[in-house]
Design a protein around this motif. Structure first.
Motif, PDB file in Angstrom:
ATOM      1  N   ASP A   1       0.842  -1.189   0.000  1.00  0.00           N
ATOM      2  CA  ASP A   1       0.000   0.000   0.000  1.00  0.00           C
ATOM      3  C   ASP A   1       0.879   1.241   0.000  1.00  0.00           C
ATOM      4  OD1 ASP A   1      -2.410   1.503   0.139  1.00  0.00           O
ATOM      5  OD2 ASP A   1      -2.143   1.723   2.299  1.00  0.00           O
ATOM      6  N   GLN A   2       0.704   2.094  -0.966  1.00  0.00           N
ATOM      7  CA  GLN A   2       1.414   3.372  -1.077  1.00  0.00           C
ATOM      8  C   GLN A   2       2.921   3.209  -0.941  1.00  0.00           C
ATOM      9  OE1 GLN A   2      -0.353   6.239   1.570  1.00  0.00           O
ATOM     10  NE2 GLN A   2      -2.398   5.896   0.747  1.00  0.00           N
ATOM     11  N   GLY A   3       3.465   2.207  -1.631  1.00  0.00           N
ATOM     12  CA  GLY A   3       4.906   1.999  -1.642  1.00  0.00           C
ATOM     13  C   GLY A   3       5.457   1.299  -0.414  1.00  0.00           C
ATOM     14  N   LEU A   4       4.612   0.852   0.509  1.00  0.00           N
ATOM     15  CA  LEU A   4       5.055   0.148   1.708  1.00  0.00           C
ATOM     16  C   LEU A   4       4.550  -1.291   1.687  1.00  0.00           C
ATOM     17  CD1 LEU A   4       4.332   2.860   4.415  1.00  0.00           C
ATOM     18  CD2 LEU A   4       6.565   2.207   3.513  1.00  0.00           C
ATOM     19  N   VAL A   5       5.250  -2.157   2.399  1.00  0.00           N
ATOM     20  CA  VAL A   5       4.795  -3.523   2.617  1.00  0.00           C
ATOM     21  C   VAL A   5       4.135  -3.537   3.991  1.00  0.00           C
ATOM     22  CG1 VAL A   5       5.499  -5.916   2.923  1.00  0.00           C
ATOM     23  CG2 VAL A   5       6.633  -4.481   1.214  1.00  0.00           C
ATOM     24  N   LEU A   6       2.872  -3.960   4.046  1.00  0.00           N
ATOM     25  CA  LEU A   6       2.135  -4.001   5.306  1.00  0.00           C
ATOM     26  C   LEU A   6       1.992  -5.445   5.758  1.00  0.00           C
ATOM     27  CD1 LEU A   6      -0.756  -1.494   4.531  1.00  0.00           C
ATOM     28  CD2 LEU A   6       1.457  -1.026   5.603  1.00  0.00           C
ATOM     29  N   LEU A   7       2.308  -5.701   7.009  1.00  0.00           N
ATOM     30  CA  LEU A   7       2.099  -7.006   7.634  1.00  0.00           C
ATOM     31  C   LEU A   7       0.999  -6.813   8.669  1.00  0.00           C
ATOM     32  CD1 LEU A   7       5.827  -7.265   7.836  1.00  0.00           C
ATOM     33  CD2 LEU A   7       4.559  -9.114   6.821  1.00  0.00           C
TER      34      LEU A   7
ATOM     35  N   ALA B   1      13.381 -10.372  15.915  1.00  0.00           N
ATOM     36  CA  ALA B   1      12.163  -9.570  16.060  1.00  0.00           C
ATOM     37  C   ALA B   1      12.222  -8.401  15.079  1.00  0.00           C
ATOM     38  CB  ALA B   1      12.029  -9.051  17.486  1.00  0.00           C
ATOM     39  N   VAL B   2      11.113  -8.113  14.428  1.00  0.00           N
ATOM     40  CA  VAL B   2      11.035  -6.941  13.548  1.00  0.00           C
ATOM     41  C   VAL B   2      11.132  -5.707  14.452  1.00  0.00           C
ATOM     42  CG1 VAL B   2       9.498  -5.653  12.008  1.00  0.00           C
ATOM     43  CG2 VAL B   2       9.687  -8.131  11.792  1.00  0.00           C
ATOM     44  N   PRO B   3      12.040  -4.768  14.155  1.00  0.00           N
ATOM     45  CA  PRO B   3      12.257  -3.641  15.067  1.00  0.00           C
ATOM     46  C   PRO B   3      11.080  -2.674  15.191  1.00  0.00           C
ATOM     47  CG  PRO B   3      13.637  -3.425  13.103  1.00  0.00           C
ATOM     48  CD  PRO B   3      12.959  -4.759  13.028  1.00  0.00           C
TER      49      PRO B   3
ATOM     50  N   GLY C   1      -8.574  -3.737  16.385  1.00  0.00           N
ATOM     51  CA  GLY C   1      -8.298  -5.147  16.614  1.00  0.00           C
ATOM     52  C   GLY C   1      -7.326  -5.787  15.646  1.00  0.00           C
ATOM     53  N   ILE C   2      -6.621  -4.977  14.840  1.00  0.00           N
ATOM     54  CA  ILE C   2      -5.644  -5.496  13.873  1.00  0.00           C
ATOM     55  C   ILE C   2      -4.293  -4.846  14.139  1.00  0.00           C
ATOM     56  CG2 ILE C   2      -5.017  -5.669  11.420  1.00  0.00           C
ATOM     57  CD1 ILE C   2      -7.459  -7.305  12.055  1.00  0.00           C
ATOM     58  N   HIS C   3      -3.256  -5.688  14.317  1.00  0.00           N
ATOM     59  CA  HIS C   3      -1.878  -5.182  14.401  1.00  0.00           C
ATOM     60  C   HIS C   3      -1.385  -4.937  12.983  1.00  0.00           C
ATOM     61  CE1 HIS C   3      -1.153  -5.819  18.630  1.00  0.00           C
ATOM     62  NE2 HIS C   3      -1.518  -7.080  18.557  1.00  0.00           N
ATOM     63  N   THR C   4      -0.684  -3.816  12.778  1.00  0.00           N
ATOM     64  CA  THR C   4      -0.105  -3.500  11.468  1.00  0.00           C
ATOM     65  C   THR C   4       1.323  -3.027  11.641  1.00  0.00           C
ATOM     66  OG1 THR C   4      -2.272  -2.817  10.638  1.00  0.00           O
ATOM     67  CG2 THR C   4      -0.360  -2.115   9.375  1.00  0.00           C
ATOM     68  N   VAL C   5       2.213  -3.577  10.822  1.00  0.00           N
ATOM     69  CA  VAL C   5       3.599  -3.111  10.747  1.00  0.00           C
ATOM     70  C   VAL C   5       3.844  -2.727   9.299  1.00  0.00           C
ATOM     71  CG1 VAL C   5       6.021  -3.790  10.916  1.00  0.00           C
ATOM     72  CG2 VAL C   5       4.414  -4.525  12.671  1.00  0.00           C
ATOM     73  N   ALA C   6       4.356  -1.521   9.085  1.00  0.00           N
ATOM     74  CA  ALA C   6       4.666  -1.020   7.743  1.00  0.00           C
ATOM     75  C   ALA C   6       6.182  -1.053   7.544  1.00  0.00           C
ATOM     76  CB  ALA C   6       4.132   0.394   7.568  1.00  0.00           C
ATOM     77  N   LEU C   7       6.607  -1.685   6.456  1.00  0.00           N
ATOM     78  CA  LEU C   7       8.030  -1.799   6.141  1.00  0.00           C
ATOM     79  C   LEU C   7       8.302  -1.243   4.754  1.00  0.00           C
ATOM     80  CD1 LEU C   7       8.561  -5.509   7.265  1.00  0.00           C
ATOM     81  CD2 LEU C   7       9.092  -3.453   8.584  1.00  0.00           C
TER      82      LEU C   7
ATOM     83  N   PHE D   1       8.664 -14.067   7.149  1.00  0.00           N
ATOM     84  CA  PHE D   1       8.064 -13.510   8.366  1.00  0.00           C
ATOM     85  C   PHE D   1       7.257 -14.579   9.068  1.00  0.00           C
ATOM     86  CE2 PHE D   1       8.708  -9.981   5.511  1.00  0.00           C
ATOM     87  CZ  PHE D   1       9.262  -9.015   6.331  1.00  0.00           C
ATOM     88  N   ARG D   2       7.192 -14.482  10.395  1.00  0.00           N
ATOM     89  CA  ARG D   2       6.368 -15.401  11.189  1.00  0.00           C
ATOM     90  C   ARG D   2       5.909 -14.694  12.456  1.00  0.00           C
ATOM     91  NH1 ARG D   2      10.578 -19.733  13.996  1.00  0.00           N
ATOM     92  NH2 ARG D   2      11.470 -18.271  15.508  1.00  0.00           N
ATOM     93  N   LEU D   3       4.853 -15.253  13.051  1.00  0.00           N
ATOM     94  CA  LEU D   3       4.373 -14.803  14.352  1.00  0.00           C
ATOM     95  C   LEU D   3       4.729 -15.881  15.370  1.00  0.00           C
ATOM     96  CD1 LEU D   3       0.902 -13.471  13.255  1.00  0.00           C
ATOM     97  CD2 LEU D   3       2.864 -12.105  14.002  1.00  0.00           C
ATOM     98  N   ARG D   4       5.244 -15.452  16.544  1.00  0.00           N
ATOM     99  CA  ARG D   4       5.667 -16.401  17.565  1.00  0.00           C
ATOM    100  C   ARG D   4       5.262 -15.884  18.938  1.00  0.00           C
ATOM    101  NH1 ARG D   4       9.658 -16.789  21.149  1.00  0.00           N
ATOM    102  NH2 ARG D   4      10.626 -14.861  20.450  1.00  0.00           N
ATOM    103  N   LEU D   5       4.855 -16.816  19.805  1.00  0.00           N
ATOM    104  CA  LEU D   5       4.586 -16.451  21.189  1.00  0.00           C
ATOM    105  C   LEU D   5       5.916 -16.282  21.903  1.00  0.00           C
ATOM    106  CD1 LEU D   5       1.625 -18.696  22.312  1.00  0.00           C
ATOM    107  CD2 LEU D   5       1.694 -16.207  22.218  1.00  0.00           C
ATOM    108  N   PRO D   6       6.084 -15.194  22.650  1.00  0.00           N
ATOM    109  CA  PRO D   6       7.364 -15.007  23.367  1.00  0.00           C
ATOM    110  C   PRO D   6       7.535 -16.008  24.497  1.00  0.00           C
ATOM    111  CG  PRO D   6       5.895 -13.134  23.721  1.00  0.00           C
ATOM    112  CD  PRO D   6       5.206 -14.099  22.811  1.00  0.00           C
TER     113      PRO D   6
END
Length: 86
Positions: free
Chosen positions: A26-32, A56-58, A66-72, A81-86
């Motif tokens: 979206d708009q030149g970014l990668v959204l997770l 960990a992604v910094p 209710g949605i987490h978003t990270v823009a890279l 990429f993966r999701l992990r319980l700490p």
């Protein structure tokens, strides 16, 4: 004798299965993006060359509705990429 209450299947699945990770551009970014269940999951990444070195992604995720978003910023190098319980 005390009556036992059944645990809803959706609650059990939510605690045992990681949420699905959605990747968009979206708009030149990668959204997770992933839903925000409890407990919190950590977004990690690595490259195919270092597939055992998950980091960990910094960027901290932003929580909206209710949605987490990270823009890279996009890169020419492949990344996993993966999701992990700490």
């Amino acid at each position: 004798r005390r009556a036992q209450r059944a645990v809803p299947v959706s609650l059990v699945a939510r605690l045992l299965l990681p949420p699905s990770l959605d990747i968009r551009q979206d708009q030149g970014l990668v959204l997770l993006l992933w839903p925000a269940p409890l407990p919190e999951f950590v977004l990690e990444w690595n490259t195919p060359q270092t597939s055992n070195a998950w980091l960990a992604v910094p960027q901290s995720p932003v929580l909206v509705n209710g949605i987490h978003t990270v823009a890279l910023s996009p890169s020419n190098s492949p990344a996993l990429f993966r999701l992990r319980l700490p």
